[in-house]
Motif scaffolding. Structure first.
Motif, mmCIF file in Angstrom:
data_model
loop_
_atom_site.group_PDB
_atom_site.id
_atom_site.type_symbol
_atom_site.label_atom_id
_atom_site.label_comp_id
_atom_site.label_asym_id
_atom_site.label_seq_id
_atom_site.Cartn_x
_atom_site.Cartn_y
_atom_site.Cartn_z
ATOM 1 N N GLU B 80 0.850 -1.171 0.000
ATOM 2 C CA GLU B 80 0.000 0.000 0.000
ATOM 3 C C GLU B 80 0.896 1.234 0.000
ATOM 4 N N PHE B 81 0.596 2.167 -0.868
ATOM 5 C CA PHE B 81 1.348 3.419 -0.849
ATOM 6 C C PHE B 81 0.462 4.544 -1.353
ATOM 7 N N ILE B 82 0.842 5.767 -1.029
ATOM 8 C CA ILE B 82 0.180 6.916 -1.643
ATOM 9 C C ILE B 82 1.169 7.551 -2.596
ATOM 10 N N ASP B 83 0.678 8.070 -3.701
ATOM 11 C CA ASP B 83 1.552 8.773 -4.628
ATOM 12 C C ASP B 83 0.906 10.094 -5.009
ATOM 13 N N ARG B 84 1.758 11.067 -5.216
ATOM 14 C CA ARG B 84 1.281 12.414 -5.519
ATOM 15 C C ARG B 84 2.170 13.057 -6.563
ATOM 16 N N GLU B 85 1.561 13.899 -7.384
ATOM 17 C CA GLU B 85 2.331 14.707 -8.322
ATOM 18 C C GLU B 85 1.797 16.133 -8.275
ATOM 19 N N LEU B 86 2.721 17.077 -8.473
ATOM 20 C CA LEU B 86 2.348 18.493 -8.521
ATOM 21 C C LEU B 86 2.483 18.989 -9.959
ATOM 22 N N MET B 87 1.566 19.838 -10.354
ATOM 23 C CA MET B 87 1.517 20.303 -11.728
ATOM 24 C C MET B 87 1.079 21.759 -11.756
ATOM 25 N N LEU B 88 1.756 22.555 -12.545
ATOM 26 C CA LEU B 88 1.301 23.916 -12.829
ATOM 27 C C LEU B 88 0.971 23.993 -14.313
ATOM 28 N N PHE B 89 -0.107 24.653 -14.667
ATOM 29 C CA PHE B 89 -0.404 24.850 -16.089
ATOM 30 C C PHE B 89 -1.389 25.997 -16.280
ATOM 31 N N ASP B 110 -8.663 21.597 -6.795
ATOM 32 C CA ASP B 110 -7.328 22.115 -7.099
ATOM 33 C C ASP B 110 -7.341 23.629 -6.949
ATOM 34 N N LYS B 111 -6.185 24.236 -7.126
ATOM 35 C CA LYS B 111 -6.019 25.628 -6.731
ATOM 36 C C LYS B 111 -5.885 26.542 -7.946
ATOM 37 N N ILE B 112 -6.573 27.675 -7.896
ATOM 38 C CA ILE B 112 -6.387 28.704 -8.912
ATOM 39 C C ILE B 112 -5.318 29.667 -8.411
ATOM 40 N N VAL B 113 -4.190 29.740 -9.132
ATOM 41 C CA VAL B 113 -3.090 30.595 -8.698
ATOM 42 C C VAL B 113 -3.293 32.021 -9.195
ATOM 43 N N LYS B 114 -3.792 32.145 -10.434
ATOM 44 C CA LYS B 114 -3.995 33.471 -11.007
ATOM 45 C C LYS B 114 -5.069 33.416 -12.095
ATOM 46 N N ILE B 115 -5.896 34.440 -12.122
ATOM 47 C CA ILE B 115 -6.885 34.560 -13.198
ATOM 48 C C ILE B 115 -6.581 35.827 -13.975
ATOM 49 N N SER B 116 -6.341 35.679 -15.273
ATOM 50 C CA SER B 116 -6.158 36.871 -16.101
ATOM 51 C C SER B 116 -7.239 36.868 -17.171
ATOM 52 N N LYS B 117 -7.175 37.825 -18.068
ATOM 53 C CA LYS B 117 -8.200 37.954 -19.109
ATOM 54 C C LYS B 117 -8.259 36.704 -19.995
ATOM 55 N N ASP B 118 -7.073 36.181 -20.335
ATOM 56 C CA ASP B 118 -7.008 35.106 -21.328
ATOM 57 C C ASP B 118 -6.758 33.719 -20.760
ATOM 58 N N TYR B 119 -6.281 33.638 -19.520
ATOM 59 C CA TYR B 119 -5.933 32.325 -18.995
ATOM 60 C C TYR B 119 -6.090 32.257 -17.487
ATOM 61 N N ILE B 120 -6.158 31.007 -17.001
ATOM 62 C CA ILE B 120 -6.136 30.744 -15.561
ATOM 63 C C ILE B 120 -4.935 29.855 -15.266
ATOM 64 N N ILE B 121 -4.141 30.225 -14.254
ATOM 65 C CA ILE B 121 -3.034 29.369 -13.847
ATOM 66 C C ILE B 121 -3.520 28.432 -12.744
ATOM 67 N N VAL B 122 -3.288 27.127 -12.948
ATOM 68 C CA VAL B 122 -3.788 26.110 -12.031
ATOM 69 C C VAL B 122 -2.622 25.397 -11.350
ATOM 70 N N GLU B 123 -2.789 25.188 -10.040
ATOM 71 C CA GLU B 123 -1.862 24.357 -9.274
ATOM 72 C C GLU B 123 -2.631 23.101 -8.883
ATOM 73 N N ALA B 124 -2.231 21.970 -9.456
ATOM 74 C CA ALA B 124 -2.957 20.722 -9.220
ATOM 75 C C ALA B 124 -2.060 19.720 -8.518
ATOM 76 N N VAL B 125 -2.614 19.041 -7.505
ATOM 77 C CA VAL B 125 -1.881 17.996 -6.795
ATOM 78 C C VAL B 125 -2.770 16.771 -6.658
ATOM 79 N N GLY B 126 -2.209 15.602 -6.931
ATOM 80 C CA GLY B 126 -2.995 14.393 -6.729
ATOM 81 C C GLY B 126 -2.294 13.167 -7.242
#
Lengths: 157, 157
Positions: B80-89, B110-126
Motif C-alpha cells: 500500500e502506498f500513496i503517490d502524488r504529483e504536482l503540476m502547474l499549467f 485544485d487551486k487557482i493561482v492566477k486569473i487573467s483575461k485570457d488564462y487561468i493558472i492552475v496548481e494541481a496535486v494528486g
C-alpha cells in the motif's frame, strides 16, 4: 532535422524530472537527454538531442529559458514568476501533541493525508518560504520520511 | 505493469547522472524520475515510476542495488502506498468559458493561482487518476505551459 542543445542548469534535485516533464508534456521528440557535472559542482550541463524544424527548436529554447534551474536566472529575476514544491512527510504525534500538530497543518492550509496513532502524513505545497515555515513549525515534534519533488516554476507576465 | 520504486541514495555529486545513465543505457521505460532531499541532507530519496514486466523490474532493482551510492531499494507495486504529483499549467479562457473552467477546478479541489483575461493558472496535486481526470476535463479549452514534478510516493503501513 536533428539538433543538439546544450544548457547550463543548477545542479539541484528534480532538474532532470522537470526537464523531462516539460518535454514530454509538449510532445517534443527527444532522442536523448543527459545531465552531467561541469567544472563547477553547483552547475550541470544538459545535452538534449531533439528532432524538429527551426520553429520547434525555438520553442524548445524558449521553454528551457523559462525553467528556474537554467542559469539564465537573470531573465527570471525581471519577470514575475511563481514557484511551487510538493512534499510528503510524517510528523510524530502522541495523544498530547496530536491536536497541536493538526492545528499547525490546518493553519498553513496544507493537507492531512492520514492520521494514525503515532504519526500524521502531510501533503504540503508551496513556494520556498511556505515549505520552510511549515517545517520549522513542526520540527520539534519529529519529522521523518521526507520526500520532496524539487521546485517547479512558471513565469507570470 | 506500472511500478513505483523508492530508493535512498547518497546525496553525492553525479548520483543522478549515474542513475539516469543506467536507465537510459538499458532502455528501460521510465515514466518519471524524481530526486529530492530528505530530513538528512546527506541522503536523497529517488522515486522512479517504471513500466515493465517482472523480469525487467528485477533487472532494474539489481542494477540499482549494485550502485555504490544506493542505500536501499523498495518496490511498491504490491504494498500500500500513496503517490502524488504536482503540476502547474495555464488554461485558456474567454468571457464565455471562464466560469465553466473555474467550476471544474473548484470541483476537483485544485487551486487557482492566477486569473487573467485570457488564462487561468492552475496548481494541481494528486495521484495519477486525479491529474488525468483534471487534464481531460480541461483539455478542450486549451492547456499550455504544463510543468510537472514527476511523482513521489510514500508507504502507508
Amino acid at each position: 532535422m536533428k539538433h543538439i542543445i546544450l544548457a547550463l542548469v543548477e545542479n539541484r534535485p528534480g532538474v532532470l524530472a522537470r526537464m523531462a516533464g516539460l518535454f514530454s508534456a509538449r510532445g517534443f521528440n527527444i532522442d536523448s537527454l543527459t545531465v552531467g557535472e561541469t567544472e563547477d559542482p553547483t552547475i550541470s550541463r544538459m545535452t538534449i538531442v531533439v528532432r524538429g524544424d527551426d520553429r520547434t527548436l525555438e520553442q524548445v529554447k524558449k521553454q528551457l529559458n523559462k525553467l528556474i534551474d537554467t542559469i539564465s536566472v537573470k531573465d527570471f529575476v525581471k519577470k514575475e514568476f511563481i514557484d511551487r514544491e510538493l512534499m510528503l512527510f510524517k510528523v510524530n504525534v502522541d495523544d498530547k501533541t496530536k491536536d497541536k500538530v493538526k492545528n499547525i497543518i490546518e493553519k498553513s492550509k496544507d493537507k492531512i493525508v492520514k492520521i494514525s496513532k503515532d504519526y500524521i502524513i502531510v501533503e504540503a505545497v508551496g513556494d520556498e518560504n511556505h515549505i520552510k515555515t511549515l517545517l520549522s513549525n513542526l520540527e520539534k515534534y519529529g519529522i521523518t520520511h521526507v520526500t520532496r519533488t524539487g521546485r517547479i516554476a512558471m513565469a507570470v507576465e
